[in-house]
Design an enzyme around this catalytic site. Structure first.
Site, PDB file in Angstrom:
ATOM      1  N   GLU A  30       0.831  -1.217   0.000  1.00 38.58           N
ATOM      2  CA  GLU A  30       0.000   0.000   0.000  1.00 38.58           C
ATOM      3  C   GLU A  30       0.868   1.271   0.000  1.00 38.58           C
ATOM      4  O   GLU A  30       1.816   1.386   0.782  1.00 38.58           O
ATOM      5  CB  GLU A  30      -0.867  -0.030   1.269  1.00 38.58           C
ATOM      6  CG  GLU A  30      -1.829   1.140   1.408  1.00 38.58           C
ATOM      7  CD  GLU A  30      -2.657   1.058   2.698  1.00 38.58           C
ATOM      8  OE1 GLU A  30      -2.325   0.221   3.571  1.00 38.58           O
ATOM      9  OE2 GLU A  30      -3.623   1.839   2.832  1.00 38.58           O
ATOM     10  N   LYS A  37      -9.322   2.489  -2.137  1.00 42.04           N
ATOM     11  CA  LYS A  37      -9.628   1.920  -0.818  1.00 42.04           C
ATOM     12  C   LYS A  37     -10.999   2.399  -0.353  1.00 42.04           C
ATOM     13  O   LYS A  37     -11.343   3.580  -0.506  1.00 42.04           O
ATOM     14  CB  LYS A  37      -8.548   2.369   0.167  1.00 42.04           C
ATOM     15  CG  LYS A  37      -8.528   1.656   1.498  1.00 42.04           C
ATOM     16  CD  LYS A  37      -7.269   2.074   2.273  1.00 42.04           C
ATOM     17  CE  LYS A  37      -7.131   1.386   3.613  1.00 42.04           C
ATOM     18  NZ  LYS A  37      -5.847   1.760   4.283  1.00 42.04           N
ATOM     19  N   CYS A  75      -5.538  -3.080   2.185  1.00 44.33           N
ATOM     20  CA  CYS A  75      -5.391  -3.171   3.651  1.00 44.33           C
ATOM     21  C   CYS A  75      -6.730  -3.293   4.388  1.00 44.33           C
ATOM     22  O   CYS A  75      -7.371  -4.336   4.345  1.00 44.33           O
ATOM     23  CB  CYS A  75      -4.580  -1.980   4.140  1.00 44.33           C
ATOM     24  SG  CYS A  75      -3.816  -2.245   5.762  1.00 44.33           S
TER      25      CYS A  75
END
Lengths: 549, 549
Positions: A41, A112, A148
């Site tokens: 990330e 995300k 994540c």
């Protein structure tokens, strides 16, 4: 499909170095016939870049790096993490994105959806969450790519009932990839494995998870990237606190074959083993990433400075560690002896600078003001601050970085001198309770005596007045550390802690000490974070609050 | 309907004091026949309570206070700000709420929808945003009640295209109430008036806006609550930096009649006038809310310490300010004279403690290490740190709080000594550029000479070596401050600043100085925020980043 996981260490804002490292890994992977290499990330700028993300120039430099990376992605694809502009009409300027790059250009952008904004995380400060989801088709596979926290949706966590994977699964992916920057805490590896295993099991898909490694001042990232098969079996667990690139083949029948000996651990490391490795990486990266190589610290003969000195010698090499003995008229002979023994055990550099003449000069200068008043904390602090001035003078003259040696128990109750022993460029033990410092000392001695036994067994003392002991002012560390953990890490109230069986007066006193020393912690160095709740960026308290003080 | 606006000063977590203050205001308002009294955002715990909000006990104490307040709300209604539990299945634990209380109990709960999470704000850290909206019916009126940022939806701000009022207006309210905790910056009052005026005009409704006042360490709230009629005309503007309760009648025909002389300003205050008042409140509240009354500072004869001393004397009374003159062998006679003149002008306390014998003792102790090496920044810093040790000794002995005297220009470029002149409990000028410090000095002299003219006209010097001038190391402050404002406040790139016509070398040097001194600012005291972008909680930079350094 041959997949490589690149678990690498980046330097925030060092676009040249990060891009070069990524391109080197792509080139290596391509040489091995890899179809897809996955980076972590926000690898392009480094994580967390914090308010650099508010600079348009910074975002543009990220994009320029991505274009350089894309140029080498011929006959290989890659996934890289990058901040991108939010093109929707509403919301924050940026997305926390992953580029899927192939055939020399960006083929797909994934943003995300679940943005952590608690403890050390501030992602809502910069990023807009994604609400639309799409899989990526590549080489006959359909990839569900997430970032994540997007998979960090434990069924019992009300923070995110909505799961990006619940949307993506409708598009029938056959493999999950997750890129992460998941920071270290001594209990985080087990939690991470459990949550990712739960994802593989729930969606019945193979899962490749790439975490970053490396320390960025206080935040340490531990790697430990993971591979699960579609039954939720852990196939591989990459090393912790190390850079590594690992290769796997995802077969037609969804089985996964590692292309190198697997590094899956037989058993979990203990908390102390993990803390030890985390602190070494934290020290090493703090120095290398800020362009320094040499450390200095004051060595008192006590356990905190001894452990910091041993860790620094291990992280930086003993030849790069200068231990300075700064005895006062209250320093005991055994303390000097213990400090000298440690220096001999480690083979680090040392100097001795007695402070008596200086503290005498201070007391003389203050005589008109202090006349007739008893010796108290003012004179104690003069000693601690005189030491800091000497250490900083050495630091300024020779280019050392001063290591802070305060532990978490002291930092919690304000048992330390601001601008004295609370100085330093980085706090090594500020997230390690005193009882853990003792365990760490014993662990450092596991093969031979490094920390002198006397340093470990003698009662802790600041030695700022005759026959002083920590236990004069503080409860036993065994009890203190437990109360502190309940209050700081578990956010229990005084009432709840008392109900656990601790003495009421003591609990109230400890909580009052914690709350009334916020102003001291505000000005202390950044602390290497090894626990789920460290002082510093992850714990933000008012300084003039009245609550419990 | 008779409406009272209570613009009051709260103390974070001091539930007894805050509740008592609210109840007293309700009682007073009731005595005047008020139908509804409106308090500011999160008034019950104080704003910002930060991570105290993560303690269940803290939230429970808020609710207990609300119940005490409800008990007195008979024949009067009130609006109070309070954190409440989020009862939806997903999301953060809390809402940022307003209770509408009448007939002795909570009648309605309104939750904030637009949560600021930028600069100094961290509301997504704690709160879940509201997505459903309802008006409140009371005494024949239908009230659209919103919280601070909910109305802060400038048409040109893409952060929030969605407007809670666009939903509420569908329910045909006839009055808007907004409760706020909107922090001070010298340009914020005009922006606030424009945005609220835009709301009144757009929705064609009368608007009552209640802001809090008071300082909580770095954050200063300036009040200036506002009343608009439904044409968008500003009917009243409450005083800035003062507690006040004002009463209005909202007539049947939607006109508003103030029940006391209106305090609407004929003209805006200048930036410097506002900064002056803001800093006085910041100093006063920092001391009173942390339970201290006496300040100490080092007085060099320079302009920064002179201005801090004058502000402290005005905020705390000269009898509570101890100015310490700490001459070294490099201090000039005129500096001592200027410092003495200032003390005489202010009537504050003073002491003189020469530091030569102490710095000599330091240099003697370091002779074995420093032998043969030239005098440099190490010796300069010893002087600054010796002064800090003396000031902190006085602080420890007599219970003074040390005031930091660094300005924003110095803090930006790292022109100061960590653990030396960068010490203190609170930084008074850390958000005031040097050029503004000069303006402030002239403003303080508007009626009589307080800051000695010589202090204002002489070239700035740290006096840490013979004939030193700031201009030896730094560009002219006129130019420096402009470059700093472009970089820090406007987030311009070096390229953009150079294109404005500044020298390329100089711009690159200044930006490098800013970026490489993050580690110093990390350990400085909290800074009273007076600008839109202050160092501290509103600017979060990596310490080991490579970007532009």
């Amino acid at each position: 499909m041959k997949i490589a996981l690149a678990q690498l260490n980046y330097h925030i804002g060092n676009f040249d170095a990060n891009t070069e490292k990524i391109i080197k890994a792509i080139t290596e992977a391509k040489g091995k016939g890899t179809d897809l290499i996955v980076f972590s990330e926000l690898c392009i700028p480094g994580y967390p870049s914090r308010d650099f993300l508010e600079f348009k120039e910074f975002i543009d430099l990220c994009e320029q790096s991505a274009q350089k990376i894309a140029a080498v992605c011929i006959d290989i694809a890659c996934v890289v993490g990058i901040p991108t502009y939010n093109h929707k009409p509403e919301g924050k300027d940026l997305n926390n994105s992953a580029y899927f790059i192939a055939d020399g250009k960006v083929q797909s952008v994934v943003n995300k959806a679940l943005l952590p904004n608690y403890d050390v995380f501030d992602e809502y400060r910069y990023f807009e969450p994604e609400t639309e989801f799409h899989c990526i088709d590549y080489k006959g596979h359909r990839i569900a790519l997430t970032i994540c926290e997007d998979l960090w949706n434990d069924i019992e966590n009300p923070l995110y009932v909505t799961r990006p994977m619940d949307k993506l699964i409708e598009q029938n992916p056959d493999v999950m990839i997750n890129i992460a920057a998941s920071p270290f805490a001594y209990n985080h590896d087990e939690e991470r494995i459990a949550i990712l295993k739960d994802n593989a099991t729930r969606y019945q898909l193979p899962l490749f998870y790439v975490n970053t490694i490396g320390a960025h001042t206080e935040l340490i990232f531990d790697g430990g990237s993971l591979v699960f098969d579609k039954k939720g079996e852990l196939i591989d667990e990459l090393p912790y606190f190390e850079e590594t690139i690992a290769y796997y083949e995802l077969k037609e029948d969804d089985t996964i074959v590692a292309q190198q000996p697997i590094t899956l651990k037989a058993e979990r490391q203990s908390d102390i083993e993990q803390i030890h490795l985390g602190l070494l990486l934290g020290i090493r990266d703090y120095f290398s990433k800020s362009g320094f190589s040499k450390a200095i610290l004051g060595l008192s003969g006590g356990i905190d400075s001894a452990v910091v000195c041993a860790l620094a010698a291990e992280a930086l090499g003993p030849q790069n560690v200068m231990a300075v003995l700064l005895p006062s008229k209250f320093s005991t002979d055994h303390s000097l002896k213990d400090a000298e023994d440690l220096v001999a055990n480690l083979g680090c550099l040392s100097q001795t600078i007695p402070i008596k003449d200086i503290t005498d000069a201070f007391e003389k200068a203050l005589e008109p003001q202090f006349k007739g008043l008893p010796f108290n904390i003012a004179e104690e602090n003069i000693q601690a601050r005189t030491r800091a001035v000497l250490l900083m003078a050495m630091s300024n003259k020779f280019g050392y970085i001063l290591l802070n040696t305060s532990n978490k128990s002291e930092a919690a109750v304000g048992y330390g001198t601001l601008y004295g022993d609370m100085c330093g460029g980085i706090s090594v033990l500020g997230d390690v309770f005193k009882t853990q410092v003792f365990q760490l000392a014993k662990y450092l001695n596991r093969e031979r005596e490094i920390i002198p036994i006397n340093t470990i067994v003698k009662p802790p003392s600041a030695e700022l007045r005759p026959d002083q002991k920590d236990s004069d002012s503080l409860p036993d560390y065994d009890i203190l550390d437990k109360i502190l953990a309940e209050y700081i890490e578990h956010r229990c109230s005084s009432k709840e802690i008392i109900q656990m069986g601790y003495d009421e007066q003591l609990v109230r006193r400890v909580l009052r000490l914690v709350n009334t020393s916020e102003h001291k912690r505000y000005q202390t160095p950044p602390i290497l974070r090894v626990s789920p709740k460290a002082f510093g960026m992850g714990r933000r308290m008012p300084l003039v609050g009245k609550y419990l003080s």
